[in-house]
Design a protein around this motif. Structure first.
Motif: not given
Length: 215
Positions: A18-22, A75-79, A107-112, A128-130
């Motif tokens: 999976f892609d993450m953002d969007g 962006a992480m805060i608003e996910m 990786i930080t937003p991924v883990n969050y 988790s490949v960044t």
């Protein structure tokens, strides 16, 4: 006749990437323009990461990376999670599918995101490949790396994403490609339909696709 009644595929699917953002989270259309503004990149045809990599000094590159990190933190805060996320993650876990993430984020937003929005027990990802992995999407390398580490053929994986980079990476790696449609990526189905195996509107639709492929 159901939406996916004509599904055909030579191999059973064993893993989803999976892609993450969007894709795992709802689109944040403001993010990439904000990143470009933060580093002074006006030419939309130039890739953000390549623009930074091509800067002449490490001082400039470090400053640019810090600038886009600031945008990514906001962006992480608003996910917010995509509809169907929990249902799909539960299904994949209980049916023993491998799950991985391939993102151009850090990786930080991924883990969050994983810890906040996916229930414990369903939130274990094999890889988790960044963007620390190079070359990034749209090259196939991150997906081929995951398939090698899992010991499977790339044709036994699905690449699920919302962007051209996701579809190009998945297609060139030999994966099944699934495009999660939204209000800003309609041009992919119009101009690059050949890159997409299955367009979906909700992540939970992947369950139906898997059940028809893996009969």
């Amino acid at each position: 006749m159901s939406k996916f009644s004509s599904i055909k595929h030579m191999r059973s699917i064993k893993a989803l990437v999976f892609d993450m953002d969007g894709t795992l989270c709802l689109p944040q259309p403001w993010m990439f323009p904000a990143m470009r503004k933060a580093i002074g990149l006006e030419d939309k045809s130039i890739d953000i990461l390549k623009f930074i990599d091509d800067m002449p000094t490490e001082v400039q590159r470090a400053k640019a990376r810090e600038a886009i990190h600031g945008v990514e933190e906001q962006a992480m805060i608003e996910m917010e999670p995509q509809p169907g996320l929990r249902e799909l993650m539960g299904y994949l876990t209980t049916h023993s599918y491998s799950k991985s993430i391939c993102t151009r984020n850090v990786i930080t937003p991924v883990n969050y995101f994983v810890s906040k929005f996916i229930p414990v027990g369903f939130n274990l990802f094999d890889y988790s490949v960044t963007r620390d992995f190079r070359p990034t999407k749209p090259y196939p390398d991150p997906l081929l790396y995951i398939s090698r580490e899992l010991g499977i053929d790339a044709s036994e994986m699905m690449m699920v994403g919302d962007s051209m980079d996701d579809m190009r990476s998945g297609r060139s790696a030999g994966c099944i490609t699934i495009l999660l449609k939204n209000h800003v990526n309609g041009h992919i189905m119009t101009d690059h339909k050949d890159l997409v195996d299955y367009p979906i509107d909700n992540l939970s639709e992947i369950i139906t696709i898997l059940e028809k492929i893996n009969i």
